[in-house]
Design a protein around this motif. Sequence first.
Motif, PDB file in Angstrom:
ATOM      1  N   THR A 116       6.668  13.502  -9.191  1.00 22.90           N
ATOM      2  CA  THR A 116       6.865  14.595  -8.226  1.00 22.90           C
ATOM      3  C   THR A 116       5.871  14.476  -7.083  1.00 22.90           C
ATOM      4  N   ASP A 117       4.634  14.072  -7.388  1.00 26.84           N
ATOM      5  CA  ASP A 117       3.672  13.849  -6.307  1.00 26.84           C
ATOM      6  C   ASP A 117       4.112  12.683  -5.435  1.00 26.84           C
ATOM      7  N   ARG A 118       4.557  11.600  -6.075  1.00 26.19           N
ATOM      8  CA  ARG A 118       4.955  10.396  -5.317  1.00 26.19           C
ATOM      9  C   ARG A 118       6.122  10.701  -4.394  1.00 26.19           C
ATOM     10  N   LEU A 119       7.021  11.587  -4.827  1.00 26.26           N
ATOM     11  CA  LEU A 119       8.218  11.888  -4.043  1.00 26.26           C
ATOM     12  C   LEU A 119       8.070  13.131  -3.172  1.00 26.26           C
ATOM     13  N   GLY A 120       6.878  13.663  -3.108  1.00 25.47           N
ATOM     14  CA  GLY A 120       6.610  14.748  -2.170  1.00 25.47           C
ATOM     15  C   GLY A 120       7.056  16.123  -2.609  1.00 25.47           C
ATOM     16  N   VAL A 121       7.266  16.339  -3.916  1.00 22.89           N
ATOM     17  CA  VAL A 121       7.660  17.667  -4.399  1.00 22.89           C
ATOM     18  C   VAL A 121       6.707  18.161  -5.488  1.00 22.89           C
ATOM     19  N   GLY A 122       5.492  17.635  -5.482  1.00 24.08           N
ATOM     20  CA  GLY A 122       4.526  18.056  -6.481  1.00 24.08           C
ATOM     21  C   GLY A 122       4.205  19.534  -6.402  1.00 24.08           C
ATOM     22  N   ALA A 123       4.193  20.091  -5.193  1.00 32.73           N
ATOM     23  CA  ALA A 123       3.882  21.520  -5.021  1.00 32.73           C
ATOM     24  C   ALA A 123       5.014  22.419  -5.488  1.00 32.73           C
ATOM     25  N   ARG A 124       6.176  21.829  -5.805  1.00 30.85           N
ATOM     26  CA  ARG A 124       7.336  22.639  -6.190  1.00 30.85           C
ATOM     27  C   ARG A 124       7.638  22.558  -7.686  1.00 30.85           C
ATOM     28  N   ARG A 125       6.710  22.021  -8.467  1.00 36.76           N
ATOM     29  CA  ARG A 125       6.971  21.878  -9.905  1.00 36.76           C
ATOM     30  C   ARG A 125       7.212  23.218 -10.591  1.00 36.76           C
ATOM     31  N   GLY A 126       6.617  24.284 -10.079  1.00 36.45           N
ATOM     32  CA  GLY A 126       6.788  25.591 -10.691  1.00 36.45           C
ATOM     33  C   GLY A 126       7.942  26.391 -10.144  1.00 36.45           C
ATOM     34  N   ASP A 127       8.721  25.813  -9.222  1.00 38.75           N
ATOM     35  CA  ASP A 127       9.851  26.516  -8.606  1.00 38.75           C
ATOM     36  C   ASP A 127      11.144  26.244  -9.359  1.00 38.75           C
ATOM     37  N   ASP A 128      12.045  27.232  -9.335  1.00 39.62           N
ATOM     38  CA  ASP A 128      13.399  26.993  -9.826  1.00 39.62           C
ATOM     39  C   ASP A 128      14.091  25.991  -8.910  1.00 39.62           C
ATOM     40  N   VAL A 129      14.924  25.139  -9.465  1.00 46.00           N
ATOM     41  CA  VAL A 129      15.617  24.130  -8.671  1.00 46.00           C
ATOM     42  C   VAL A 129      16.456  24.765  -7.572  1.00 46.00           C
ATOM     43  N   GLU A 130      17.104  25.891  -7.877  1.00 43.20           N
ATOM     44  CA  GLU A 130      17.995  26.519  -6.903  1.00 43.20           C
ATOM     45  C   GLU A 130      17.259  27.026  -5.665  1.00 43.20           C
ATOM     46  N   LYS A 131      15.925  27.137  -5.739  1.00 40.84           N
ATOM     47  CA  LYS A 131      15.144  27.601  -4.598  1.00 40.84           C
ATOM     48  C   LYS A 131      14.739  26.466  -3.669  1.00 40.84           C
ATOM     49  N   LEU A 132      15.031  25.254  -4.069  1.00 38.71           N
ATOM     50  CA  LEU A 132      14.677  24.099  -3.249  1.00 38.71           C
ATOM     51  C   LEU A 132      15.752  23.817  -2.211  1.00 38.71           C
ATOM     52  N   SER A 133      15.341  23.188  -1.110  1.00 35.12           N
ATOM     53  CA  SER A 133      16.317  22.679  -0.150  1.00 35.12           C
ATOM     54  C   SER A 133      17.117  21.566  -0.801  1.00 35.12           C
ATOM     55  N   LEU A 134      18.259  21.233  -0.200  1.00 34.80           N
ATOM     56  CA  LEU A 134      19.080  20.155  -0.747  1.00 34.80           C
ATOM     57  C   LEU A 134      18.321  18.828  -0.765  1.00 34.80           C
ATOM     58  N   GLY A 135      17.519  18.595   0.285  1.00 36.09           N
ATOM     59  CA  GLY A 135      16.745  17.359   0.328  1.00 36.09           C
ATOM     60  C   GLY A 135      15.717  17.286  -0.785  1.00 36.09           C
ATOM     61  N   ASN A 136      15.046  18.412  -1.080  1.00 39.52           N
ATOM     62  CA  ASN A 136      14.070  18.415  -2.161  1.00 39.52           C
ATOM     63  C   ASN A 136      14.746  18.337  -3.526  1.00 39.52           C
ATOM     64  N   GLN A 137      15.929  18.918  -3.645  1.00 36.93           N
ATOM     65  CA  GLN A 137      16.680  18.741  -4.885  1.00 36.93           C
ATOM     66  C   GLN A 137      17.010  17.270  -5.112  1.00 36.93           C
ATOM     67  N   GLN A 138      17.294  16.600  -4.015  1.00 35.99           N
ATOM     68  CA  GLN A 138      17.586  15.170  -4.103  1.00 35.99           C
ATOM     69  C   GLN A 138      16.355  14.399  -4.594  1.00 35.99           C
ATOM     70  N   ARG A 139      15.185  14.784  -4.107  1.00 36.93           N
ATOM     71  CA  ARG A 139      13.956  14.122  -4.541  1.00 36.93           C
ATOM     72  C   ARG A 139      13.701  14.372  -6.032  1.00 36.93           C
ATOM     73  N   VAL A 140      13.954  15.611  -6.466  1.00 33.03           N
ATOM     74  CA  VAL A 140      13.774  15.935  -7.888  1.00 33.03           C
ATOM     75  C   VAL A 140      14.760  15.138  -8.734  1.00 33.03           C
ATOM     76  N   GLN A 141      15.983  14.982  -8.225  1.00 32.46           N
ATOM     77  CA  GLN A 141      16.979  14.218  -8.977  1.00 32.46           C
ATOM     78  C   GLN A 141      16.534  12.766  -9.129  1.00 32.46           C
ATOM     79  N   LEU A 142      15.924  12.197  -8.085  1.00 32.82           N
ATOM     80  CA  LEU A 142      15.407  10.834  -8.202  1.00 32.82           C
ATOM     81  C   LEU A 142      14.247  10.789  -9.193  1.00 32.82           C
ATOM     82  N   ALA A 143      13.393  11.822  -9.163  1.00 30.20           N
ATOM     83  CA  ALA A 143      12.305  11.882 -10.143  1.00 30.20           C
ATOM     84  C   ALA A 143      12.861  11.895 -11.560  1.00 30.20           C
ATOM     85  N   ALA A 144      13.987  12.578 -11.764  1.00 29.73           N
ATOM     86  CA  ALA A 144      14.614  12.618 -13.088  1.00 29.73           C
ATOM     87  C   ALA A 144      15.070  11.234 -13.520  1.00 29.73           C
TER      88      ALA A 144
END
Length: 314
Positions: A116-144
């Motif tokens: 999550t840090d490498r993909l730029g969404v480390g600060a959003r680890r405590g957020d619900d996925v639905e609260k993320l922008s589509l681009g950040n959801q995409q980053r989380v999906q790659l992290a998965a």
Amino acid sequence: MSVLEIDHLNKAYGSLRALTDMTFDVRAGEIFGFVGSNGAGKTTTMRIMLGVLAADSGEVRWDGQVLDLQARRRVGYMPEERGLYPKMKVGAQLELLAGLHGMSRDDARDAVRTWTDRLGVGARRGDDVEKLSLGNQQRVQLAAALVHEPDVLVLDEPFSGLDPVAVDVMSAVLRERADAGVPVIFSSHQLDLVERLCDRVGIVRAGRMQALGTIDELRSTDQERWVLDVDADQRTVLARLSQVPAATVSPGDGRTVMVQAHPGATDVTGAVLRAALELGQVRGLTPVRPSLTDLFRDVVSAQEPTATEQEVSR
């Protein structure tokens, strides 16, 4: 070195064929671009790789062995239709997915922080996925897809909806994984990105592989083309060069002229230069090779599948 092999996959829905003898491989340490129109068969192929769909015939092999359920635990998969739980927190969800791949809780937690840090969404680890922008959801999906340190990466439209900064981050990650020896295959409609990033490319149409090779191999052609710049009036140049055997000429930009050799013709450049020098100083004779976009257009336009075929080939 280990290779992912797709060997003569066939898939049909009744009388409609989704895949016909789909065959290619993805080698260790390379990025393979899988391109084609919507409905060409890319997603069907990827779903068969992951066991989501069953092929009517053919095999998917990893390291020479049929890719079974156990081996698929070592594959990182990013589906086109995002598979995240919208009301679950990012960090908890990624830890759960890492655990399903066999990681311990501590290892999973460390990997989630890393990716999550490498993909730029480390600060959003405590957020619900639905609260993320589509681009950040995409980053989380790659992290998965990356969190369990997979041996193979299979990504369906991973760059869709990303801004240029995110595209650069994801491109760098894929290159790093390939450099570490991981075979990476991804589909995309962003052909300029495919051309820049991929080591080899496969172009698929109506469930069949139509062109396969490196960018340089695909761009090579037996009909050579050049841009000719002569210090003379364009009409005069066109009239003179139209007399050169085995060459077709057409207007270019400004005063330049496009020259295309006929298939199998020899010494066309010499004949063109001799004719051009009769008219004035030759400022340049520059080879022109087709871009990946040009190649894709030629392959796809050769015979478009029907709407019904597109629907089932997806």
